[in-house]
Design a protein around this motif. Structure first.
Motif, PDB file in Angstrom:
ATOM      1  N   ALA A 109       0.610   5.465   4.473  1.00  0.00           N
ATOM      2  CA  ALA A 109       0.511   4.129   3.864  1.00  0.00           C
ATOM      3  C   ALA A 109       0.766   3.039   4.903  1.00  0.00           C
ATOM      4  O   ALA A 109       0.080   2.012   4.922  1.00  0.00           O
ATOM      5  CB  ALA A 109       1.489   4.000   2.706  1.00  0.00           C
ATOM      6  N   ARG A 111       0.839  -1.202   0.000  1.00  0.00           N
ATOM      7  CA  ARG A 111       0.000   0.000   0.000  1.00  0.00           C
ATOM      8  C   ARG A 111       0.868   1.243   0.000  1.00  0.00           C
ATOM      9  O   ARG A 111       0.652   2.160   0.768  1.00  0.00           O
ATOM     10  CB  ARG A 111      -0.911   0.007   1.221  1.00  0.00           C
ATOM     11  CG  ARG A 111      -1.959  -1.040   1.177  1.00  0.00           C
ATOM     12  CD  ARG A 111      -2.883  -0.868   2.323  1.00  0.00           C
ATOM     13  NE  ARG A 111      -4.150  -1.490   1.998  1.00  0.00           N
ATOM     14  CZ  ARG A 111      -5.271  -1.211   2.595  1.00  0.00           C
ATOM     15  NH1 ARG A 111      -5.292  -0.318   3.559  1.00  0.00           N
ATOM     16  NH2 ARG A 111      -6.379  -1.800   2.251  1.00  0.00           N
ATOM     17  N   ARG A 128      -2.298   2.763   7.115  1.00  0.00           N
ATOM     18  CA  ARG A 128      -3.399   2.105   6.405  1.00  0.00           C
ATOM     19  C   ARG A 128      -3.154   0.606   6.307  1.00  0.00           C
ATOM     20  O   ARG A 128      -4.070  -0.196   6.451  1.00  0.00           O
ATOM     21  CB  ARG A 128      -3.556   2.698   5.011  1.00  0.00           C
ATOM     22  CG  ARG A 128      -4.199   4.070   5.032  1.00  0.00           C
ATOM     23  CD  ARG A 128      -4.462   4.595   3.659  1.00  0.00           C
ATOM     24  NE  ARG A 128      -5.400   3.709   2.972  1.00  0.00           N
ATOM     25  CZ  ARG A 128      -5.374   3.500   1.666  1.00  0.00           C
ATOM     26  NH1 ARG A 128      -4.478   4.089   0.911  1.00  0.00           N
ATOM     27  NH2 ARG A 128      -6.258   2.707   1.106  1.00  0.00           N
ATOM     28  N   ALA A 129      -1.913   0.206   6.058  1.00  0.00           N
ATOM     29  CA  ALA A 129      -1.582  -1.213   5.953  1.00  0.00           C
ATOM     30  C   ALA A 129      -1.723  -1.898   7.306  1.00  0.00           C
ATOM     31  O   ALA A 129      -2.151  -3.047   7.381  1.00  0.00           O
ATOM     32  CB  ALA A 129      -0.164  -1.385   5.423  1.00  0.00           C
TER      33      ALA A 129
END
Length: 114
Positions: free
Chosen positions: A94, A28, A97-98
């Motif tokens: 990122a 991501r 979010r991951a």
């Protein structure tokens, strides 16, 4: 320590952290074009607003610690900080979010016991 040395250490640490966060992102990662556009915008804004602030004498830099290269009135060393932010923040976003994983979906009928 000169401003260039301080900026180099700061930017180097930001790059190492951004790479580490990129490894945690598991596929991501931020889109490179978006990061490049962000870097361009941040550097442009830094050139404009630092020049305005220096021209209005809100702050100044000690001459001997500067490299001597300026963009507008802003010393080149001043551009390390927005560059670091433009690299770090998308990598952090990122990675977070991951870490959150895949988005939750509504339970299927089988899981709901129907």
């Amino acid at each position: 320590m000169t401003y260039l040395q301080l900026s180099a250490w700061f930017l180097g640490a930001a790059v190492v952290i951004a790479i580490g966060l990129g490894l945690l992102a598991r596929g991501r990662r931020p889109h490179p074009g978006a990061v490049a556009l962000t870097v361009l915008v941040m550097l442009t804004l830094t050139a404009v607003f630092d020049t305005i602030m220096i021209a209005s004498e809100l702050f100044h830099y000690a001459g001997p610690q500067l490299l001597g290269v300026h963009i507008g009135l802003a010393p080149v060393e001043d551009f390390a900080y927005p560059l670091a932010g433009a690299l770090l923040l998308p990598a952090l976003w990122a990675a977070l979010r991951a870490r959150r994983g895949t988005p939750r979906t509504a339970p299927s009928d089988q899981e709901a016991g129907a």
